[in-house]
Design an enzyme around this catalytic site. Structure first.
Site, PDB file in Angstrom:
ATOM      1  N   ARG A 151      -4.347   9.648   3.772  1.00  0.00           N
ATOM      2  CA  ARG A 151      -3.108  10.045   4.238  1.00  0.00           C
ATOM      3  C   ARG A 151      -2.223  10.391   2.613  1.00  0.00           C
ATOM      4  O   ARG A 151      -1.754  11.572   2.302  1.00  0.00           O
ATOM      5  CB  ARG A 151      -2.569   9.168   5.070  1.00  0.00           C
ATOM      6  N   ASP A 205      -4.736   7.714   8.683  1.00  0.00           N
ATOM      7  CA  ASP A 205      -5.013   6.668   9.997  1.00  0.00           C
ATOM      8  C   ASP A 205      -5.138   7.601  10.972  1.00  0.00           C
ATOM      9  O   ASP A 205      -4.197   8.582  10.996  1.00  0.00           O
ATOM     10  CB  ASP A 205      -3.572   5.883  10.558  1.00  0.00           C
ATOM     11  N   LYS A 248       0.907  -1.554  -0.005  1.00  0.00           N
ATOM     12  CA  LYS A 248      -0.280   0.253   0.334  1.00  0.00           C
ATOM     13  C   LYS A 248       0.978   0.709  -0.425  1.00  0.00           C
ATOM     14  O   LYS A 248       0.798   2.291  -0.601  1.00  0.00           O
ATOM     15  CB  LYS A 248      -1.349   0.152   1.371  1.00  0.00           C
ATOM     16  N   ASN A 249       1.998   1.139   1.000  1.00  0.00           N
ATOM     17  CA  ASN A 249       2.945   2.659   1.089  1.00  0.00           C
ATOM     18  C   ASN A 249       3.500   2.583  -0.254  1.00  0.00           C
ATOM     19  O   ASN A 249       4.402   3.807  -0.022  1.00  0.00           O
ATOM     20  CB  ASN A 249       3.372   2.466   2.301  1.00  0.00           C
ATOM     21  N   ASP A 286       4.410   0.442  12.253  1.00  0.00           N
ATOM     22  CA  ASP A 286       3.565  -0.302  11.429  1.00  0.00           C
ATOM     23  C   ASP A 286       3.828  -1.749  11.923  1.00  0.00           C
ATOM     24  O   ASP A 286       2.821  -1.730  11.765  1.00  0.00           O
ATOM     25  CB  ASP A 286       3.861   0.132   9.365  1.00  0.00           C
TER      26      ASP A 286
HETATM   27  C1  UD1 Z   1       4.622   6.875   6.191  1.00  0.00           C
HETATM   28  C2  UD1 Z   1       3.637   5.914   6.680  1.00  0.00           C
HETATM   29  C3  UD1 Z   1       2.741   5.317   7.449  1.00  0.00           C
HETATM   30  C4  UD1 Z   1       4.213   4.807   8.390  1.00  0.00           C
HETATM   31  C5  UD1 Z   1       4.880   5.992   8.283  1.00  0.00           C
HETATM   32  C6  UD1 Z   1       5.855   5.316   9.877  1.00  0.00           C
HETATM   33  C7  UD1 Z   1       2.269   6.349   3.965  1.00  0.00           C
HETATM   34  C8  UD1 Z   1       1.207   6.450   3.473  1.00  0.00           C
HETATM   35  N1  UD1 Z   1       2.097   5.612   5.552  1.00  0.00           N
HETATM   36  O1  UD1 Z   1       3.986   7.850   7.067  1.00  0.00           O
HETATM   37  O2  UD1 Z   1       2.408   4.136   7.371  1.00  0.00           O
HETATM   38  O3  UD1 Z   1       3.680   4.602   9.875  1.00  0.00           O
HETATM   39  O4  UD1 Z   1       5.394   6.516   6.938  1.00  0.00           O
HETATM   40  O5  UD1 Z   1       7.001   4.529   8.696  1.00  0.00           O
HETATM   41  O6  UD1 Z   1       3.489   5.488   3.363  1.00  0.00           O
HETATM   42  N2  UD1 Z   1       6.754  14.823  10.710  1.00  0.00           N
HETATM   43  C9  UD1 Z   1       6.750  16.042  11.318  1.00  0.00           C
HETATM   44  N3  UD1 Z   1       6.262  16.593  10.452  1.00  0.00           N
HETATM   45  C10 UD1 Z   1       5.770  16.332   8.777  1.00  0.00           C
HETATM   46  C11 UD1 Z   1       6.332  14.792   9.099  1.00  0.00           C
HETATM   47  C12 UD1 Z   1       6.347  13.951   9.299  1.00  0.00           C
HETATM   48  O7  UD1 Z   1       6.679  16.198  12.163  1.00  0.00           O
HETATM   49  O8  UD1 Z   1       6.085  17.032   7.844  1.00  0.00           O
HETATM   50  C13 UD1 Z   1       6.299  13.342  11.668  1.00  0.00           C
HETATM   51  C14 UD1 Z   1       5.225  12.671  12.005  1.00  0.00           C
HETATM   52  O9  UD1 Z   1       3.966  13.276  12.677  1.00  0.00           O
HETATM   53  C15 UD1 Z   1       5.977  11.152  13.222  1.00  0.00           C
HETATM   54  C16 UD1 Z   1       7.335  10.665  12.409  1.00  0.00           C
HETATM   55  O10 UD1 Z   1       7.241  12.367  11.909  1.00  0.00           O
HETATM   56  O11 UD1 Z   1       6.304  11.206  13.741  1.00  0.00           O
HETATM   57  C17 UD1 Z   1       7.007  10.305  10.662  1.00  0.00           C
HETATM   58  O12 UD1 Z   1       6.111  10.560   9.809  1.00  0.00           O
HETATM   59  P1  UD1 Z   1       6.790  10.077   8.384  1.00  0.00           P
HETATM   60  O13 UD1 Z   1       8.104   9.127   8.205  1.00  0.00           O
HETATM   61  O14 UD1 Z   1       6.831  11.627   7.556  1.00  0.00           O
HETATM   62  O15 UD1 Z   1       4.848   9.815   7.613  1.00  0.00           O
HETATM   63  P2  UD1 Z   1       4.210   8.902   6.746  1.00  0.00           P
HETATM   64  O16 UD1 Z   1       4.904   9.678   5.661  1.00  0.00           O
HETATM   65  O17 UD1 Z   1       3.108   9.982   7.507  1.00  0.00           O
END
Ligand code: UD1
Length: 432
Positions: free
Chosen positions: A106, A130, A35-36, A321
């Site tokens: 997301r 989520d 999915k991701n 995850d």
């Molecule tokens: C992706 C995955 C999700 C997984 C996560 C971490 C998808 C659709 N989702 O989510 O399943 O759990 O990676 O492996 O691919 N953060 C900030 N500022 C930002 C961006 C992120 O503070 O601009 C923080 C987030 O709040 C969180 C952490 O960084 O605490 C991880 O986020 P990120 O790695 O960006 O995850 P996603 O891409 O949202």
């Protein structure tokens, strides 16, 4: 037998999953595409005109929502067979992402980089997905601003303009998956070179970068923590075909199922190298893995698990995850262990549901302390997000009696026929 439970909401029957006997699990399952990864690959196609064939596409609801999103922008998206999608673009596209669709996914935020790169603008509502606490996008925004974009946020809608992005040196304080993906895509047509230091290295980020390279992008350092992207002219990118990387989190769900229900299964297409740290912890807990050269991975249980401490970290660490699955496994392990969440402090909502199934879990801020019991005990529980739903299925396999799970729509967002696959290896599970 407990009563048959089908909830009715607005006259429409909501499905439930029922698990009533289990183990040992035996046989073979094929691990579907991730999915991701697929959602990002779909978003990336807007970077060029032409026909894109994506294969190993999982049959999940999030792919349907991303297909609708792309169609709303002007793309043609058609299933070719049960696991392939054909996406076609010709010329101009809308850059206004409909809020009701963006809010459901997301990964809608992954349209940010490619639309701004190609068309110089986007208007998009804050993404959904989520609910495991605050999920800011400040790193996406500051990276785009460093590349010369103007970002404006009002009434829950982000508007970005950039006539032509320019290369920049971006340094992340945390390897965000989504920000890495967006800024790599934003940099594809930028004027000059962009470097991203502290980039995410997840297998799905690597899959996206390989797809972009197949389209004609110049990216160096793929899979490393410094990525260098050299901008190419807009016309230099072509369409491409790509096979989606197998889903390490779905694979881990079958590992966890065997871990609690016993047995031995072959997971076709499972990529050992993409889940190394998780498999290491599982081996310490007592599971046995055998690489099936060129085809996948065999997992075998050799009795009750041993409790082992686990903490989540960005790749190559144990992914956040996997954590709900790990906590479900530890609920029936021998001994006590602590699971620490280092990415999303609020991501423990499902713990109450596991406790309802009899698990002995105590929370201390972002640490969960689990003392294993021989078995859990079936009852009615609710899935609040995708991985939490999968963990409840695993817990149901670890429970005596009947477990009934509602909130199945969350599981459908990310799992390609979880119930059918588990039935195929002998689990007593069905969907009512
Ligand atoms: C992706 C995955 C999700 C997984 C996560 C971490 C998808 C659709 N989702 O989510 O399943 O759990 O990676 O492996 O691919 N953060 C900030 N500022 C930002 C961006 C992120 O503070 O601009 C923080 C987030 O709040 C969180 C952490 O960084 O605490 C991880 O986020 P990120 O790695 O960006 O995850 P996603 O891409 O949202």
């Amino acid at each position: 037998m407990p009563h048959h439970r089908t909830e009715t909401i607005g006259g429409v029957a909501e499905p439930v999953i029922r698990i009533d006997h289990n183990g040992p699990l035996t046989g073979e399952i094929r691990v579907p595409g991730a999915k991701n990864s697929v959602l990002k690959l779909m978003a990336a196609t807007v970077l060029a005109d032409g026909e894109f064939l994506l294969s190993n596409v999982p049959a999940i609801v999030d792919v349907e929502i991303m297909s609708q999103l792309l169609r709303s922008l002007g793309s043609i998206v058609e299933p070719v067979d049960s696991d392939s999608l054909l996406i076609r673009h010709e010329g101009d596209m809308s850059t206004e992402v409909p809020s009701e669709l963006a809010g459901q996914l997301r990964a809608s935020i992954n349209l940010l980089g490619p639309l701004v790169a190609r068309f110089g603008r986007i208007q998009i509502a804050l993404p959904g997905g989520d609910d495991f606490g605050l999920r800011p996008i400040d790193m996406h925004i500051s990276g785009l601003e460093a590349m010369g974009a103007t970002c404006h946020f009002a009434g829950g809608v982000l508007t970005v303009h950039a006539s032509r992005l320019k290369g920049a040196n971006i340094r992340f304080s945390f390897p965000s998956v989504g920000a890495t993906e967006n800024l790599v895509m934003a940099a594809i047509f930028a004027d000059g070179e962009t470097t991203i230091d502290g980039a995410a290295r997840e297998p799905e980020v690597v899959d996206l970068c390989r797809f972009l390279v197949a389209m004609g992008a110049h990216i160096e350092g793929i899979g490393e923590s410094t990525l260098r992207i050299t901008g190419v002219p807009r016309g230099a990118l072509n369409s491409a075909s790509h096979r989606v990387v197998p889903d390490r989190i779905q694979a881990a769900t079958y590992v966890a199922s065997v871990a609690v229900a016993g047995g031995e299964i072959d997971m076709i297409d499972a990529q050992r190298g993409d889940m190394e740290m998780f498999l290491r912890r599982c081996t310490e807990m007592g599971l046995e893995f055998t690489e099936l050269v060129g085809t996948g991975l065999r997992v075998a249980s050799s009795g009750r698990l041993t409790a082992v401490d686990v903490q989540t970290l960005p790749y190559p660490g144990v992914a956040t995850d996997y954590k709900p699955l790990v906590i479900a496994m530890l609920s029936v392990a021998n001994g006590s262990a602590v699971v620490t969440e280092n990415l999303y402090p609020g991501r423990f909502k499902y713990v109450d549901e596991l406790i309802a199934l009899g698990a002995n879990i105590t929370m201390h801020e972002h640490h969960a302390e689990i003392t294993g019991l021989p078995r859990l005990s079936g009852t009615e529980v609710t899935a609040h997000d995708i991985r939490a739903g999968a963990a409840l299925v695993v817990a149901g396999l670890a429970a005596d009696g009947v477990t009934t799970i509602s909130g199945v729509g969350h599981i459908d967002r990310g799992y390609d026929d979880l119930v059918g696959r588990l039935r195929g290896i002998g689990a007593g599970i069905r969907r009512d």
